[in-house]
Write a protein that holds these residues in place. Structure first.
Motif, short mmCIF file in Angstrom:
data_model
loop_
_atom_site.label_atom_id
_atom_site.label_comp_id
_atom_site.label_asym_id
_atom_site.label_seq_id
_atom_site.Cartn_x
_atom_site.Cartn_y
_atom_site.Cartn_z
N GLU A 198 -16.53 9.41 1.43
CA GLU A 198 -15.36 9.49 0.55
C GLU A 198 -14.84 8.09 0.22
OE1 GLU A 198 -13.15 12.13 -0.71
OE2 GLU A 198 -15.05 13.21 -0.54
N ASP A 199 -14.79 7.23 1.24
CA ASP A 199 -14.31 5.86 1.06
C ASP A 199 -15.33 5.03 0.29
OD1 ASP A 199 -11.85 5.74 3.12
OD2 ASP A 199 -13.48 6.85 4.04
N LEU A 200 -16.60 5.13 0.73
CA LEU A 200 -17.65 4.29 0.15
C LEU A 200 -17.98 4.66 -1.29
CD1 LEU A 200 -20.04 4.16 3.25
CD2 LEU A 200 -18.54 2.34 2.47
N SER A 201 -17.64 5.87 -1.70
CA SER A 201 -17.92 6.29 -3.09
C SER A 201 -17.09 5.51 -4.09
CB SER A 201 -17.62 7.79 -3.26
OG SER A 201 -16.22 8.00 -3.23
N GLY A 202 -15.93 4.99 -3.64
CA GLY A 202 -15.04 4.26 -4.55
C GLY A 202 -14.08 5.14 -5.32
N ASN A 203 -14.18 6.47 -5.13
CA ASN A 203 -13.33 7.38 -5.93
C ASN A 203 -11.85 7.26 -5.60
OD1 ASN A 203 -15.53 8.34 -7.31
ND2 ASN A 203 -15.84 10.11 -5.99
N ASP A 204 -11.54 7.00 -4.33
CA ASP A 204 -10.13 6.87 -3.95
C ASP A 204 -9.51 5.63 -4.61
OD1 ASP A 204 -7.75 7.60 -2.36
OD2 ASP A 204 -8.16 5.73 -1.31
N VAL A 205 -10.25 4.53 -4.62
CA VAL A 205 -9.79 3.31 -5.30
C VAL A 205 -9.61 3.59 -6.79
CG1 VAL A 205 -10.35 0.91 -5.87
CG2 VAL A 205 -10.89 1.80 -3.59
N ALA A 206 -10.56 4.33 -7.36
CA ALA A 206 -10.49 4.66 -8.80
C ALA A 206 -9.24 5.48 -9.12
CB ALA A 206 -11.74 5.43 -9.22
N ARG A 207 -8.90 6.42 -8.24
CA ARG A 207 -7.70 7.23 -8.47
C ARG A 207 -6.44 6.37 -8.46
NH1 ARG A 207 -10.80 11.55 -6.05
NH2 ARG A 207 -10.54 10.74 -3.93
N LYS A 208 -6.36 5.42 -7.52
CA LYS A 208 -5.19 4.55 -7.44
C LYS A 208 -5.07 3.66 -8.68
CE LYS A 208 -5.20 4.65 -2.41
NZ LYS A 208 -5.59 3.97 -1.17
N LEU A 209 -6.21 3.17 -9.15
CA LEU A 209 -6.23 2.34 -10.36
C LEU A 209 -5.78 3.17 -11.57
CD1 LEU A 209 -7.07 -0.61 -11.02
CD2 LEU A 209 -9.29 0.29 -11.72
N LEU A 210 -6.24 4.40 -11.64
CA LEU A 210 -5.87 5.31 -12.72
C LEU A 210 -4.36 5.55 -12.74
CD1 LEU A 210 -6.69 7.38 -14.95
CD2 LEU A 210 -7.00 9.05 -13.12
N ILE A 211 -3.77 5.75 -11.57
CA ILE A 211 -2.32 5.96 -11.47
C ILE A 211 -1.56 4.77 -12.06
CG2 ILE A 211 -0.38 6.10 -9.84
CD1 ILE A 211 -2.36 7.77 -8.03
N LEU A 212 -2.00 3.56 -11.72
CA LEU A 212 -1.31 2.35 -12.21
C LEU A 212 -1.50 2.16 -13.71
CD1 LEU A 212 -1.92 -0.17 -9.29
CD2 LEU A 212 0.04 1.35 -9.67
N ALA A 213 -2.70 2.49 -14.21
CA ALA A 213 -2.95 2.38 -15.66
C ALA A 213 -2.03 3.34 -16.42
CB ALA A 213 -4.41 2.67 -15.95
N ARG A 214 -1.90 4.56 -15.92
CA ARG A 214 -1.02 5.53 -16.56
C ARG A 214 0.44 5.12 -16.45
NH1 ARG A 214 -3.56 11.44 -14.80
NH2 ARG A 214 -5.26 11.47 -16.33
N GLU A 215 0.77 4.43 -15.36
CA GLU A 215 2.16 3.99 -15.14
C GLU A 215 2.62 3.04 -16.25
OE1 GLU A 215 5.42 4.73 -12.81
OE2 GLU A 215 3.45 5.64 -12.73
N ILE A 216 1.65 2.28 -16.82
CA ILE A 216 2.04 1.39 -17.92
C ILE A 216 1.58 1.98 -19.27
CG2 ILE A 216 2.26 -0.70 -16.55
CD1 ILE A 216 -0.54 -1.53 -17.37
N GLU A 217 1.61 3.32 -19.29
CA GLU A 217 1.49 4.11 -20.52
C GLU A 217 0.13 4.02 -21.21
OE1 GLU A 217 5.63 4.79 -22.45
OE2 GLU A 217 5.44 2.63 -22.19
N HIS A 218 -0.93 3.93 -20.43
CA HIS A 218 -2.28 4.01 -21.01
C HIS A 218 -2.80 5.43 -20.82
CE1 HIS A 218 -3.21 -0.26 -22.00
NE2 HIS A 218 -2.15 -0.43 -21.22
N SER A 219 -3.22 6.05 -21.91
CA SER A 219 -3.68 7.44 -21.87
C SER A 219 -5.14 7.50 -21.42
CB SER A 219 -3.53 8.08 -23.25
OG SER A 219 -2.20 7.93 -23.70
N VAL A 220 -5.34 7.38 -20.12
CA VAL A 220 -6.70 7.34 -19.58
C VAL A 220 -6.91 8.47 -18.59
CG1 VAL A 220 -7.20 4.89 -19.93
CG2 VAL A 220 -5.89 5.59 -17.93
N ASP A 221 -8.19 8.85 -18.44
CA ASP A 221 -8.58 9.87 -17.46
C ASP A 221 -9.54 9.26 -16.45
OD1 ASP A 221 -7.37 12.49 -17.74
OD2 ASP A 221 -8.18 12.48 -19.78
#
Length: 366
Positions: free
Chosen positions: A213-236
């Motif tokens: 789960e950690d080595l896949s990088g998905n958890d890091v990706a989710r955290k990055l996605l949250i921050l991108a959306r926080e500054i109003e970027h419409s990303v999935d």
């Protein structure tokens, strides 16, 4: 003036949820004296059972839950708070459940503010993300989730404050995973095989039960996605390019037993990556959102030992925020990015922020 009673409906009594209850009980007198706020838990639930507070029984929550918890639906909770005429309601999601986030909007519509350690509501498809915020605005409710990125570190708030003050954020980059921070900090400074450090991380409880789960990088990706959306970027999530640390011959398609017995296969490729980098450089696994290039990436990079990322120790997180005003010098937020104590304290900080907001609203009504 009488204390503001805040009713917390707690979903999840695992590590974070149970630590939160105990922190509130420990500090209850302090909050009454310093903030004139009385925090209560009239309902505490796990995934299938709920304990509904009875008159005269306060704060013996573990014994009460074991003896008196009953199966529940979200409608039962909404009915109960209406019958008891409970006000100042905060639903706290200390689970990792996808099911519970379906209840956020009904809860908001029935008078609840929400605090979540659960990342799911901020990382599933963007349509839900927008609909949730539409309801928050319509019903004038708050949804706080500082612990979604960096546990107790003030990352979400800082980025939100910068963005909505008109600051142009140009790049967000950092080590967002405590487990991978621990692994690469040790791997960079020791002559120890990667697999041995990975095993130590598992034994010390730094990784998920399955470290893939950690080595896949998905958890890091989710955290990055949250921050991108926080500054109003419409990303999935699909917009994040993830370079997994798993190997083609050692990934999630293999059984747990195969994975456990073949971790030594990690040693050679990571040793090669280590010895082929520039002198006085170290490996770090980062998430990076380059706003100008509109690129969201999770990847292994090599950085100078002397840089903030290069000097990381232990299992710390470190997030760099580059902005137009600050130029080439980033704002750096660093500290423990995981752990039940710091995460619960971060959730409690969000609860108190909402309580203060309720006090202001009440003062205006008066």
């Amino acid at each position: 003036m009488s204390a503001l009673r805040v009713n917390i409906i707690l979903f999840g009594i695992g590590n974070v949820g149970s630590t939160l209850v105990n922190q509130v009980i420990e500090s209850q007198k302090f909050f009454l004296e310093k903030k004139n706020i009385d925090l209560r838990f009239p309902i505490i639930t796990n995934s299938s059972l709920a304990f509904f507070e009875k008159a005269g029984v306060k704060n013996q929550w573990e014994a009460n839950f074991a003896q008196s918890a009953i199966p529940f639906r979200i409608e039962d909770i909404i009915d109960y708070v209406k019958e008891q005429q409970l006000e100042n309601l905060i639903a706290v999601d200390a689970t990792a459940s996808e099911e519970i986030i379906k209840n956020y909007i009904p809860l908001i519509q029935n008078g609840f503010d929400i605090v979540a350690a659960n990342k799911k509501a901020n990382t599933i498809h963007f349509d839900f993300y927008k609909e949730l915020r539409r309801n928050l605005k319509k019903y004038d409710k708050s949804f706080l989730y500082e612990t979604n990125v960096g546990a107790g570190l003030p990352v979400v708030q800082t980025i939100n404050d910068l963005h909505f003050s008109g600051e142009k954020i140009t790049k967000i980059r950092g080590v967002f995973s405590g487990s991978l921070s621990y692994i690469f900090n040790r791997f960079s400074s020791e002559e120890t095989p990667f697999s041995k450090i990975l095993l130590d991380a598992e034994k010390n409880g730094y990784t998920e039960p399955d470290s893939r789960e950690d080595l896949s990088g998905n958890d890091v990706a989710r955290k990055l996605l949250i921050l991108a959306r926080e500054i109003e970027h419409s990303v999935d999530f699909s917009d994040v390019k993830v370079s997994s640390l798993l190997l083609p011959n050692l990934n999630t398609t293999h059984s747990k037993a195969e994975y456990a017995s073949n971790k030594h296969l990690f040693d050679k490729p990571f040793q090669v990556a280590k010895i082929t980098q520039a002198e006085d450089h170290v490996l770090r696994y980062v998430g990076e959102f380059d706003i100008n290039n509109k690129s969201l990436e999770v990847k292994l990079i090599s950085v100078p030992k002397s840089s903030p990322l290069g000097q990381l120790k232990g299992a710390d997180n470190l997030i760099e925020i580059y902005t137009k005003s600050y130029g080439e010098i980033p704002i750096v937020i660093q500290g423990a990015g995981a752990g039940k104590e710091v995460t619960a304290r971060g959730v409690l900080t969000d609860i108190l922020k909402i309580a203060e907001k309720i006090k202001v609203k009440e003062a205006i009504w008066l």
